[in-house]
Design an enzyme around this catalytic site. Structure first.
Site, PDB file in Angstrom:
ATOM      1  N   ASP A  79     -30.339   9.084  47.678  1.00  0.00           N
ATOM      2  CA  ASP A  79     -30.829   9.589  46.396  1.00  0.00           C
ATOM      3  C   ASP A  79     -30.892   8.439  45.388  1.00  0.00           C
ATOM      4  O   ASP A  79     -29.861   7.947  44.940  1.00  0.00           O
ATOM      5  CB  ASP A  79     -29.872  10.674  45.877  1.00  0.00           C
ATOM      6  CG  ASP A  79     -30.382  11.305  44.586  1.00  0.00           C
ATOM      7  OD1 ASP A  79     -31.250  12.181  44.676  1.00  0.00           O
ATOM      8  OD2 ASP A  79     -29.920  10.907  43.499  1.00  0.00           O
ATOM      9  N   TYR A 111     -32.540   4.454  37.846  1.00  0.00           N
ATOM     10  CA  TYR A 111     -31.360   3.742  38.353  1.00  0.00           C
ATOM     11  C   TYR A 111     -31.660   2.253  38.568  1.00  0.00           C
ATOM     12  O   TYR A 111     -30.742   1.467  38.777  1.00  0.00           O
ATOM     13  CB  TYR A 111     -30.853   4.345  39.679  1.00  0.00           C
ATOM     14  CG  TYR A 111     -30.525   5.813  39.652  1.00  0.00           C
ATOM     15  CD1 TYR A 111     -30.466   6.546  38.462  1.00  0.00           C
ATOM     16  CD2 TYR A 111     -30.266   6.502  40.829  1.00  0.00           C
ATOM     17  CE1 TYR A 111     -30.176   7.897  38.464  1.00  0.00           C
ATOM     18  CE2 TYR A 111     -29.965   7.856  40.836  1.00  0.00           C
ATOM     19  CZ  TYR A 111     -29.935   8.550  39.647  1.00  0.00           C
ATOM     20  OH  TYR A 111     -29.650   9.893  39.672  1.00  0.00           O
ATOM     21  N   LYS A 137     -37.177   9.635  41.593  1.00  0.00           N
ATOM     22  CA  LYS A 137     -37.386  10.557  40.464  1.00  0.00           C
ATOM     23  C   LYS A 137     -38.214   9.892  39.380  1.00  0.00           C
ATOM     24  O   LYS A 137     -38.113   8.675  39.176  1.00  0.00           O
ATOM     25  CB  LYS A 137     -36.033  10.985  39.863  1.00  0.00           C
ATOM     26  CG  LYS A 137     -34.978  11.330  40.907  1.00  0.00           C
ATOM     27  CD  LYS A 137     -33.742  11.960  40.326  1.00  0.00           C
ATOM     28  CE  LYS A 137     -32.663  12.130  41.382  1.00  0.00           C
ATOM     29  NZ  LYS A 137     -31.738  11.004  41.520  1.00  0.00           N
ATOM     30  N   HIS A 197     -37.150  14.140  36.713  1.00  0.00           N
ATOM     31  CA  HIS A 197     -35.718  13.868  36.502  1.00  0.00           C
ATOM     32  C   HIS A 197     -35.082  14.800  35.459  1.00  0.00           C
ATOM     33  O   HIS A 197     -33.924  15.191  35.587  1.00  0.00           O
ATOM     34  CB  HIS A 197     -35.549  12.398  36.095  1.00  0.00           C
ATOM     35  CG  HIS A 197     -34.225  11.804  36.450  1.00  0.00           C
ATOM     36  ND1 HIS A 197     -34.065  10.489  36.804  1.00  0.00           N
ATOM     37  CD2 HIS A 197     -32.987  12.355  36.508  1.00  0.00           C
ATOM     38  CE1 HIS A 197     -32.781  10.264  37.046  1.00  0.00           C
ATOM     39  NE2 HIS A 197     -32.118  11.372  36.881  1.00  0.00           N
TER      40      HIS A 197
HETATM   41  N1  LIG Z   1     -30.476  14.035  38.578  1.00  0.00           N
HETATM   42  C1  LIG Z   1     -29.627  13.589  37.684  1.00  0.00           C
HETATM   43  O1  LIG Z   1     -29.830  13.723  36.465  1.00  0.00           O
HETATM   44  C2  LIG Z   1     -28.388  12.898  38.145  1.00  0.00           C
HETATM   45  C3  LIG Z   1     -27.388  12.575  37.221  1.00  0.00           C
HETATM   46  C4  LIG Z   1     -26.238  11.945  37.697  1.00  0.00           C
HETATM   47  C5  LIG Z   1     -26.096  11.674  39.044  1.00  0.00           C
HETATM   48  N2  LIG Z   1     -27.112  11.967  39.926  1.00  0.00           N
HETATM   49  C6  LIG Z   1     -26.990  11.660  41.385  1.00  0.00           C
HETATM   50  O2  LIG Z   1     -25.745  12.166  41.873  1.00  0.00           O
HETATM   51  C7  LIG Z   1     -25.004  11.093  42.429  1.00  0.00           C
HETATM   52  C8  LIG Z   1     -23.505  11.332  42.294  1.00  0.00           C
HETATM   53  O3  LIG Z   1     -23.103  11.481  40.951  1.00  0.00           O
HETATM   54  P1  LIG Z   1     -22.288  10.364  40.163  1.00  0.00           P
HETATM   55  O4  LIG Z   1     -22.753   9.018  40.628  1.00  0.00           O
HETATM   56  O5  LIG Z   1     -22.361  10.716  38.741  1.00  0.00           O
HETATM   57  O6  LIG Z   1     -20.787  10.512  40.538  1.00  0.00           O
HETATM   58  P2  LIG Z   1     -19.817  11.213  41.605  1.00  0.00           P
HETATM   59  O7  LIG Z   1     -20.367  11.092  42.977  1.00  0.00           O
HETATM   60  O8  LIG Z   1     -19.432  12.535  41.077  1.00  0.00           O
HETATM   61  O9  LIG Z   1     -18.547  10.258  41.452  1.00  0.00           O
HETATM   62  C9  LIG Z   1     -18.604   8.886  41.699  1.00  0.00           C
HETATM   63  C10 LIG Z   1     -17.222   8.312  41.459  1.00  0.00           C
HETATM   64  O10 LIG Z   1     -16.294   8.850  42.406  1.00  0.00           O
HETATM   65  C11 LIG Z   1     -15.661   7.800  43.097  1.00  0.00           C
HETATM   66  N3  LIG Z   1     -15.469   8.243  44.495  1.00  0.00           N
HETATM   67  C12 LIG Z   1     -16.421   8.600  45.373  1.00  0.00           C
HETATM   68  N4  LIG Z   1     -15.876   8.977  46.542  1.00  0.00           N
HETATM   69  C13 LIG Z   1     -14.528   8.866  46.377  1.00  0.00           C
HETATM   70  C14 LIG Z   1     -13.426   9.111  47.227  1.00  0.00           C
HETATM   71  N5  LIG Z   1     -13.602   9.555  48.473  1.00  0.00           N
HETATM   72  N6  LIG Z   1     -12.167   8.887  46.743  1.00  0.00           N
HETATM   73  C15 LIG Z   1     -11.983   8.445  45.472  1.00  0.00           C
HETATM   74  N7  LIG Z   1     -12.995   8.178  44.613  1.00  0.00           N
HETATM   75  C16 LIG Z   1     -14.264   8.396  45.073  1.00  0.00           C
HETATM   76  C17 LIG Z   1     -16.578   6.599  43.002  1.00  0.00           C
HETATM   77  O11 LIG Z   1     -15.850   5.399  43.056  1.00  0.00           O
HETATM   78  P3  LIG Z   1     -16.303   4.025  43.797  1.00  0.00           P
HETATM   79  O12 LIG Z   1     -17.813   3.951  43.780  1.00  0.00           O
HETATM   80  O13 LIG Z   1     -15.654   2.983  42.953  1.00  0.00           O
HETATM   81  O14 LIG Z   1     -15.729   4.103  45.168  1.00  0.00           O
HETATM   82  C18 LIG Z   1     -17.173   6.804  41.609  1.00  0.00           C
HETATM   83  O15 LIG Z   1     -16.287   6.334  40.620  1.00  0.00           O
HETATM   84  C19 LIG Z   1     -25.517   9.874  41.658  1.00  0.00           C
HETATM   85  O16 LIG Z   1     -25.133   8.652  42.233  1.00  0.00           O
HETATM   86  C20 LIG Z   1     -26.987  10.151  41.645  1.00  0.00           C
HETATM   87  O17 LIG Z   1     -27.574   9.836  42.895  1.00  0.00           O
HETATM   88  C21 LIG Z   1     -28.228  12.591  39.489  1.00  0.00           C
END
Ligand SMILES: NC(=O)c1ccc[n+]([C@@H]2O[C@H](COP(=O)([O-])OP(=O)(O)OC[C@H]3O[C@@H](n4cnc5c(N)ncnc54)[C@H](OP(=O)(O)O)[C@@H]3O)[C@@H](O)[C@H]2O)c1
Length: 285
Positions: free
Chosen positions: A50, A55, A80, A113
């Site tokens: 994704d 990004y 997106k 998006h």
């Molecule tokens: N459509 C939209 O508007 C939108 C908005 C936000 C996000 N997204 C998508 O959703 C994805 C995920 O959301 P997000 O990036 O906000 O955050 P998330 O996946 O909720 O959290 C990421 C955080 O969790 C940590 N983490 C991940 N796996 C872990 C584990 N097994 N143990 C401990 N810590 C862990 C990561 O640390 P490290 O990386 O340091 O390991 C990072 O700090 C995004 O990357 C993006 O692709 C879409």
């Protein structure tokens, strides 16, 4: 169907299978970091990546996919359209840039998006419908296999569903313990739209919440694993992001246990990590 691996698919309304866990890439810098993270993810078995124009790491994603040696048709890639790129003519250019960055002949899924772009807030419905016309053309031409939206709540989906020829097949919204978005999920299910969960770990805040730590301890799993499993058991497709190789693997180990109804309810009831504050009606971009 019982999901058995990270490569198994949810079936979308148009018959395309979408691998049931996607690898999130928000905030991963382009270049070596994105290439390494996506490379690790593909090696660990993820087949769904994704990214987004916003990004600024599409180039690294494309390179990692090509260098993986995995057949193109075995990997599902999402990008997106950014808010400033809404509108038919803008979308032509934006899509061209995305495809140049990724260096792909076709995209698996292209998403709007956000429903409401700040410059078009007073005419967002017309804006989305005009933008969607470009999306539908790409779908008809076969340059995009699946059309999706992000951050669309029922009141954003209704005008689009009323006006479109090709319905959105996926909606990607923020969902995690303490922010369930039940109404949007139920609406999407009723309309045959697959829900994806962005921020499944509340961007990392979830790991500090005592109640989920306790549930994970009781289950002898990690916080990330019980959370991702909880989403899968709701038929919601999670998009975990991590650049840490061991966590990339940990976040795929979801298919050799089930949560009981009671455990599902305990996770539903968790409070404590709020939400991102990024609300689709008020985002300032
Ligand atoms: N459509 C939209 O508007 C939108 C908005 C936000 C996000 N997204 C998508 O959703 C994805 C995920 O959301 P997000 O990036 O906000 O955050 P998330 O996946 O909720 O959290 C990421 C955080 O969790 C940590 N983490 C991940 N796996 C872990 C584990 N097994 N143990 C401990 N810590 C862990 C990561 O640390 P490290 O990386 O340091 O390991 C990072 O700090 C995004 O990357 C993006 O692709 C879409």
């Amino acid at each position: 169907m019982k999901l058995q691996s990270v490569k198994d698919c949810f079936m979308l309304a148009n018959g395309v299978g979408i691998p049931c866990v996607g690898f999130g890439t928000w905030k991963i810098p382009d270049g070596a970091e994105t290439e390494a993270a996506v490379g690790h993810a593909l090696a660990a078995g993820y087949r769904h990546i994704d990214t987004a124009s916003a990004y600024r790491n599409e180039t690294g994603v494309g390179r990692a996919v090509r260098e993986s040696g995995i057949e193109r048709d075995q990997i599902f890639i999402t990008s997106k359209l950014r808010n400033p790129e809404h509108g038919y003519d803008n979308a032509i250019e934006a899509f061209g840039r995305t495809m140049d960055n990724l260096k792909l002949d076709y995209l698996d899924m292209y998403m709007v998006h956000w429903p409401i772009a700040k410059p078009h807030r007073d005419r967002w419905q017309e804006d989305v419908i005009e933008t969607w016309r470009f999306f539908e053309e790409q779908y008809q031409k076969g340059t995009v296999r699946v059309l999706g939206v992000c951050n669309f709540l029922p009141h954003h989906l209704k005008p689009l569903l009323a006006a479109c020829e090709v319905r959105p097949m996926v909606d990607q919204i923020e969902i995690h313990p303490s922010f369930l978005q039940d109404e949007a999920v139920a609406f999407c299910k009723a309309e045959g739209i697959q829900v994806e969960a962005w921020g499944p770990f509340a961007n990392g805040k979830l790991f500090e919440v005592a109640d989920i730590q306790e549930i994970a301890r009781d289950k002898q799993r990690t916080v990330s694993q019980v959370t991702l499993r909880w989403l899968l058991q709701k038929d919601v497709l999670p998009l975990p992001k991590t650049t840490t190789p061991a966590r990339i693997i940990e976040n795929t180990q979801l298919f050799d246990f089930d949560l009981t109804d009671d455990e599902m309810r305990r996770i539903d009831a968790i409070q404590g990590c709020g939400n991102s504050g990024l609300f689709p009606d008020t985002v300032d971009f």
